[in-house]
Design a protein around this motif. Structure first.
Motif, PDB file in Angstrom:
ATOM      1  N   ALA A 166      12.512  11.355  -1.023  1.00 29.86           N
ATOM      2  CA  ALA A 166      13.772  10.730  -1.438  1.00 29.86           C
ATOM      3  C   ALA A 166      13.808   9.275  -0.964  1.00 29.86           C
ATOM      4  O   ALA A 166      13.137   8.891  -0.006  1.00 29.86           O
ATOM      5  N   GLU A 167      14.604   8.488  -1.646  1.00 30.64           N
ATOM      6  CA  GLU A 167      14.666   7.046  -1.385  1.00 30.64           C
ATOM      7  C   GLU A 167      15.017   6.717   0.058  1.00 30.64           C
ATOM      8  O   GLU A 167      14.495   5.755   0.625  1.00 30.64           O
ATOM      9  N   HIS A 168      15.874   7.517   0.679  1.00 33.20           N
ATOM     10  CA  HIS A 168      16.269   7.210   2.059  1.00 33.20           C
ATOM     11  C   HIS A 168      15.105   7.371   3.050  1.00 33.20           C
ATOM     12  O   HIS A 168      15.201   6.922   4.193  1.00 33.20           O
ATOM     13  N   LEU A 169      13.999   7.964   2.614  1.00 36.40           N
ATOM     14  CA  LEU A 169      12.823   8.138   3.468  1.00 36.40           C
ATOM     15  C   LEU A 169      11.740   7.082   3.220  1.00 36.40           C
ATOM     16  O   LEU A 169      10.754   7.016   3.957  1.00 36.40           O
ATOM     17  N   HIS A 170      11.914   6.238   2.218  1.00 40.88           N
ATOM     18  CA  HIS A 170      10.877   5.292   1.826  1.00 40.88           C
ATOM     19  C   HIS A 170      10.480   4.336   2.959  1.00 40.88           C
ATOM     20  O   HIS A 170       9.288   4.067   3.151  1.00 40.88           O
ATOM     21  N   ALA A 171      11.434   3.831   3.707  1.00 38.53           N
ATOM     22  CA  ALA A 171      11.108   2.902   4.796  1.00 38.53           C
ATOM     23  C   ALA A 171      10.260   3.599   5.858  1.00 38.53           C
ATOM     24  O   ALA A 171       9.285   3.021   6.358  1.00 38.53           O
ATOM     25  N   ALA A 172      10.590   4.829   6.184  1.00 43.48           N
ATOM     26  CA  ALA A 172       9.823   5.578   7.184  1.00 43.48           C
ATOM     27  C   ALA A 172       8.409   5.868   6.682  1.00 43.48           C
ATOM     28  O   ALA A 172       7.443   5.798   7.445  1.00 43.48           O
ATOM     29  N   VAL A 173       8.275   6.160   5.397  1.00 40.10           N
ATOM     30  CA  VAL A 173       6.953   6.425   4.824  1.00 40.10           C
ATOM     31  C   VAL A 173       6.118   5.145   4.827  1.00 40.10           C
ATOM     32  O   VAL A 173       4.936   5.176   5.177  1.00 40.10           O
ATOM     33  N   ARG A 174       6.709   4.031   4.491  1.00 44.25           N
ATOM     34  CA  ARG A 174       5.978   2.756   4.527  1.00 44.25           C
ATOM     35  C   ARG A 174       5.504   2.446   5.951  1.00 44.25           C
ATOM     36  O   ARG A 174       4.398   1.944   6.159  1.00 44.25           O
ATOM     37  N   GLU A 175       6.342   2.756   6.925  1.00 41.80           N
ATOM     38  CA  GLU A 175       5.945   2.571   8.322  1.00 41.80           C
ATOM     39  C   GLU A 175       4.762   3.477   8.660  1.00 41.80           C
ATOM     40  O   GLU A 175       3.810   3.047   9.324  1.00 41.80           O
ATOM     41  N   ALA A 176       4.796   4.712   8.193  1.00 44.90           N
ATOM     42  CA  ALA A 176       3.693   5.645   8.441  1.00 44.90           C
ATOM     43  C   ALA A 176       2.384   5.110   7.869  1.00 44.90           C
ATOM     44  O   ALA A 176       1.329   5.214   8.500  1.00 44.90           O
ATOM     45  N   VAL A 177       2.457   4.518   6.691  1.00 43.07           N
ATOM     46  CA  VAL A 177       1.263   3.926   6.075  1.00 43.07           C
ATOM     47  C   VAL A 177       0.729   2.801   6.967  1.00 43.07           C
ATOM     48  O   VAL A 177      -0.479   2.705   7.209  1.00 43.07           O
ATOM     49  N   GLN A 178       1.609   1.971   7.459  1.00 46.50           N
ATOM     50  CA  GLN A 178       1.208   0.812   8.267  1.00 46.50           C
ATOM     51  C   GLN A 178       0.618   1.215   9.619  1.00 46.50           C
ATOM     52  O   GLN A 178      -0.305   0.558  10.103  1.00 46.50           O
ATOM     53  N   VAL A 179       1.125   2.276  10.221  1.00 44.28           N
ATOM     54  CA  VAL A 179       0.660   2.658  11.561  1.00 44.28           C
ATOM     55  C   VAL A 179      -0.509   3.630  11.551  1.00 44.28           C
ATOM     56  O   VAL A 179      -1.077   3.903  12.601  1.00 44.28           O
ATOM     57  N   CYS A 180      -0.894   4.123  10.388  1.00 43.86           N
ATOM     58  CA  CYS A 180      -2.013   5.078  10.317  1.00 43.86           C
ATOM     59  C   CYS A 180      -3.312   4.368  10.713  1.00 43.86           C
ATOM     60  O   CYS A 180      -3.763   3.453  10.004  1.00 43.86           O
ATOM     61  N   PRO A 181      -3.937   4.773  11.820  1.00 42.71           N
ATOM     62  CA  PRO A 181      -5.148   4.075  12.267  1.00 42.71           C
ATOM     63  C   PRO A 181      -6.365   4.293  11.361  1.00 42.71           C
ATOM     64  O   PRO A 181      -7.303   3.507  11.399  1.00 42.71           O
ATOM     65  N   ALA A 182      -6.324   5.331  10.529  1.00 46.74           N
ATOM     66  CA  ALA A 182      -7.463   5.634   9.658  1.00 46.74           C
ATOM     67  C   ALA A 182      -7.235   5.196   8.219  1.00 46.74           C
ATOM     68  O   ALA A 182      -8.101   5.407   7.368  1.00 46.74           O
ATOM     69  N   ALA A 183      -6.073   4.631   7.920  1.00 49.80           N
ATOM     70  CA  ALA A 183      -5.717   4.239   6.554  1.00 49.80           C
ATOM     71  C   ALA A 183      -5.871   5.415   5.587  1.00 49.80           C
ATOM     72  O   ALA A 183      -6.361   5.270   4.477  1.00 49.80           O
ATOM     73  N   ALA A 184      -5.406   6.565   6.026  1.00 51.32           N
ATOM     74  CA  ALA A 184      -5.536   7.794   5.245  1.00 51.32           C
ATOM     75  C   ALA A 184      -4.369   8.025   4.293  1.00 51.32           C
ATOM     76  O   ALA A 184      -4.407   8.962   3.503  1.00 51.32           O
ATOM     77  N   ILE A 185      -3.340   7.192   4.359  1.00 50.84           N
ATOM     78  CA  ILE A 185      -2.149   7.363   3.534  1.00 50.84           C
ATOM     79  C   ILE A 185      -2.027   6.175   2.592  1.00 50.84           C
ATOM     80  O   ILE A 185      -2.124   5.030   3.025  1.00 50.84           O
ATOM     81  N   THR A 186      -1.807   6.466   1.312  1.00 50.39           N
ATOM     82  CA  THR A 186      -1.593   5.411   0.334  1.00 50.39           C
ATOM     83  C   THR A 186      -0.358   5.745  -0.493  1.00 50.39           C
ATOM     84  O   THR A 186       0.076   6.895  -0.567  1.00 50.39           O
ATOM     85  N   LEU A 187       0.192   4.716  -1.120  1.00 48.26           N
ATOM     86  CA  LEU A 187       1.389   4.848  -1.947  1.00 48.26           C
ATOM     87  C   LEU A 187       1.143   4.353  -3.344  1.00 48.26           C
ATOM     88  O   LEU A 187       0.329   3.457  -3.564  1.00 48.26           O
ATOM     89  N   ALA A 188       1.868   4.922  -4.290  1.00 50.62           N
ATOM     90  CA  ALA A 188       1.830   4.455  -5.672  1.00 50.62           C
ATOM     91  C   ALA A 188       3.237   4.379  -6.194  1.00 50.62           C
ATOM     92  O   ALA A 188       4.155   4.951  -5.667  1.00 50.62           O
TER      93      ALA A 188
END
Length: 63
Positions: free
Chosen positions: A41-63
């Motif tokens: 949901a939209e209210h979680l988008h900022a937290a998900v973007r943060e998760a992408v940025q802090v992932c040390p393995a770059a295992a998360i991507t967004l589309a």
């Protein structure tokens, strides 16, 4: 927003779970990321973007 995870890249750091626990979890046996919600949901988008940025393995991507 669509979330993708590459389990092969995941190092099990857990940063994603700390950033967005509604969207990510970890397997008990090896700590690899588990995607709980591929289209959060939209209210979680900022937290998900943060998760992408802090992932040390770059295992998360967004589309």
């Amino acid at each position: 927003m669509k979330v993708f995870v590459d389990e092969d890249k995941c190092c099990g750091a857990g940063s994603c779970v700390l950033s967005a626990p509604e969207v990510f979890d970890q397997r008990d046996d090896d700590g690899v990321v588990v995607l709980l919600d591929a289209e959060p949901a939209e209210h979680l988008h900022a937290a998900v973007r943060e998760a992408v940025q802090v992932c040390p393995a770059a295992a998360i991507t967004l589309a």
